[in-house]
Design an enzyme around this catalytic site. Structure first.
Site, short mmCIF file in Angstrom:
data_model
loop_
_atom_site.label_atom_id
_atom_site.label_comp_id
_atom_site.label_asym_id
_atom_site.label_seq_id
_atom_site.Cartn_x
_atom_site.Cartn_y
_atom_site.Cartn_z
CD GLU A 33 1.13 6.31 -6.44
OE1 GLU A 33 1.48 5.47 -5.58
OE2 GLU A 33 1.80 7.32 -6.72
CD GLU A 74 -2.81 4.04 -1.87
OE1 GLU A 74 -1.77 4.50 -2.41
OE2 GLU A 74 -2.78 3.54 -0.73
CD GLU A 81 3.27 7.49 -0.84
OE1 GLU A 81 3.23 7.17 -2.06
OE2 GLU A 81 3.26 6.67 0.08
#
Length: 122
Positions: A33, A74, A81
């Site tokens: 990420e 995050e 996601e």
């Protein structure tokens, strides 16, 4: 009562397993990420800077906390996601909503950093 087959360890073994899973998650976020890596870099800069500023210990703690909250958000956003993508890569309005809400949460967390630092420093 139904019990998950992934549960079942107790005591120290469970703690060691949980720590391993946590480090696996941090590794996955860092390697996979870009947004997480960028936030880590931001934290590597801002947290030491907070120790150079003429602020109280409580103010410094709040500044650091805001930075760490953005990292936590995050991680959760990335988890959302990944889960949505695991379920289906097909475009769907609910999938878009889930991803957009995760992104919005991160936007708010970044705003929190800016607001906290601005209020303390200005």
């Amino acid at each position: 009562m139904f019990m998950s087959p992934f549960k079942g360890h107790s005591g120290l073994k469970r703690i060691f397993n949980a720590a391993g899973y946590s480090f696996d998650g941090l590794r996955a976020a860092f390697t996979g990420e870009a947004a997480f890596r960028q936030l880590v870099l931001l934290n590597v800069i801002l947290i030491p800077v907070s120790f150079l500023l003429p602020v109280s210990r409580v103010e410094r703690a709040v500044m650091i906390l805001a930075c760490l909250v953005a990292l936590i958000v995050e991680l959760l956003n990335s988890a959302i996601e990944a889960t949505v993508d695991r379920i289906s890569l097909e475009r769907h309005p609910l999938s878009k909503n889930a991803k957009d809400m995760g992104s919005a949460a991160q936007f708010v967390a970044l705003g929190l950093i800016g607001a906290v630092w601005a209020v303390i420093l200005l």
